[in-house]
Write an enzyme that holds these catalytic residues in place. Structure first.
Site, short mmCIF file in Angstrom:
data_model
loop_
_atom_site.label_atom_id
_atom_site.label_comp_id
_atom_site.label_asym_id
_atom_site.label_seq_id
_atom_site.Cartn_x
_atom_site.Cartn_y
_atom_site.Cartn_z
N ASP A 1 0.85 -1.19 0.00
CA ASP A 1 0.00 0.00 0.00
C ASP A 1 0.89 1.24 0.00
OD1 ASP A 1 -2.19 1.64 0.13
OD2 ASP A 1 -2.63 1.25 2.24
N ASP B 1 -3.36 2.58 -5.80
CA ASP B 1 -2.13 2.64 -5.00
C ASP B 1 -1.93 1.43 -4.10
OD1 ASP B 1 -4.29 3.24 -3.38
OD2 ASP B 1 -3.19 4.67 -2.14
N GLU B 2 -2.63 0.32 -4.35
CA GLU B 2 -2.41 -0.86 -3.52
C GLU B 2 -2.71 -2.13 -4.30
OE1 GLU B 2 -5.30 -1.65 -0.37
OE2 GLU B 2 -6.53 0.00 -1.15
#
Length: 433
Positions: free
Chosen positions: A46, A139-140
């Protein structure tokens, strides 16, 4: 009696951790030790405060300042940096509340295209580790590094630590890593040591770790589910383990049985390399409620243009256009229309959305408007030749020319005439994540 040392290494230089609080090779305190460290291969990665981190990277003057990425006073916080979080600011918090908690914060409107570009760079680095990468958001992602030790010459834990160093050195942002025997535990682990974290939850400790955690930590257990479980006196994860599996299934169905398994630290879901995209959309919240159809149409065009760009970037077209509106009392209205053929053109998306808007913009005020495209198809299926629409090739060529100019000179180089229509004042607005 021989005591086996707990496996560990330095996250900065990858040297053996040895004993003591610092690395013997580089003196870094960033050591990770765990009995199962060398046997685990499922990770959740993350990016830390992603939007704010990208903005700080691009503007060093913001480094030591609280930064909030979001819209106007009627919008919400998309992301905030850790300095702002110290003051109580959180993602999805109304902007007026965030600024009351942290009045000195620098507020930046989101630039989605920039974040997408950086997210793709991070994703490419993940793919260098393993083909088993399952994106969760921009974003993860989950990663399965099983069997990669031969390729990288390192156990998955060290490969992930090297990856985190690479992201920081090459992209100027940081990530946090959670390592565990399954996806559920890996996701929890990645939140334990933020920012620049590296946390491990092993199979042997999972149940003890989860026992007194609130049931809301389980995926899919929101406020409504927590209320239902509370009626059965289930407020902690450990309470689930006190029930028989069949009883849990009887009371709460298949989802209840899934939660029972998670409470025991079990999660058999594999890391799937592809996550199906079901729709592409964009929406915005106004600083002041709007009833003027011309203003609503102007904003709708900019959103349709954004959706078109995202469709093209993801190589999709779609046959169903959905208009979303939200009234001042937070009631949502959604209206949809199916097209005869898939499209990726901003013009067709806007025209369809405008037709739906006309029936709703009858004097009512709205605080939010959005538009999306569903029923996705490959990009090449979009906008086929139509004998009933001889002007279609010209419009396709025109949009392509605009797209080419934007790629060369920036997204703001051109806009459509509707955005500058007489009497139309475009409101300040919040761009979505």
């Amino acid at each position: 009696m021989i005591t086996r040392a707990i496996p560990g290494f330095c996250r900065d230089c990858l040297a053996e951790a040895g004993e003591g609080p610092r690395c013997r090779a580089c003196l870094s305190p960033r050591l990770v030790r765990h009995p199962e460290l060398n046997s685990l291969s499922i990770a959740h990665v993350d990016c830390d405060a992603f939007f704010a981190a990208v903005e700080k990277r691009d503007n060093p003057d913001l480094r030591d300042k609280p930064v909030i990425v979001g819209g106007g006073r009627r919008g919400v916080v998309s992301t905030c940096c850790y300095i702002a979080r110290i003051n109580g600011v959180r993602s999805a918090m109304p902007m007026f509340k965030a600024l009351k908690l942290c009045p000195e914060a620098v507020v930046i409107k989101p630039t989605h295209g920039k974040y997408v570009a950086v997210g793709r760079q991070v994703r490419a680095m993940m793919m260098d580790l393993t083909p088993l990468v399952q994106p969760v958001s921009i974003d993860e992602a989950f990663l399965d590094l099983s069997g990669t030790e031969r390729v990288h010459g390192l156990v998955p834990a060290r490969t992930l630590a090297r990856f985190a160093r690479r992201v920081e050195a090459e992209l100027g942002i940081t990530v946090s890593v959670g390592l565990a025997p399954n996806k559920f535990l890996a996701k929890i682990a990645s939140d334990l040591d933020k920012p620049r974290g590296f946390a491990v939850i092993g199979a042997a400790e999972a149940q003890e770790f989860l026992t007194h955690k609130p049931v809301g930590i389980l995926p899919g257990v929101g406020a409504a589910a927590q209320a239902r479980l509370a009626r059965d006196h289930i407020t902690e994860v450990g309470h689930l383990r006190q029930l028989d599996a069949r009883e849990m299934a009887r009371r709460h169905g298949a989802h209840g049985l899934h939660l029972w398994n998670l409470a025991h630290g079990h999660d058999t879901r594999p890391v799937r390399p592809e996550r199906e995209t079901k729709s592409v959309s964009a929406e915005t919240t106004f600083d002041e409620d709007i009833s003027d159809p011309a203003q609503l149409a102007a904003v709708l065009w900019s959103l349709a243009d954004r959706v078109s760009a995202r469709l093209k970037a993801a190589e999709f077209s779609g046959t169903r256009v959905t208009l979303k509106l939200k009234t001042p009392d937070f009631r949502s209205r959604t209206r949809s229309r199916s097209l005869e053929t898939p499209t990726r053109l901003a013009g067709r998306i806007f025209e369809t959305g405008r037709d739906l808007l006309v029936k709703e913009a009858n004097g009512a005020r709205f605080r939010l408007i959005g538009i999306g495209v569903e029923d996705l198809h490959p990009l090449g299926d979009g906008d086929p030749p139509d004998l009933m629409d001889p002007g279609l090739p010209r419009r396709i060529a025109a949009e392509k020319a605009v797209d080419d100019l934007r790629r060369k000179f920036g997204a703001g180089i051109l806009d459509r005439g509707i955005s500058f229509a007489p009497g139309v004042r475009l409101p300040r607005r919040r761009e979505p994540d």
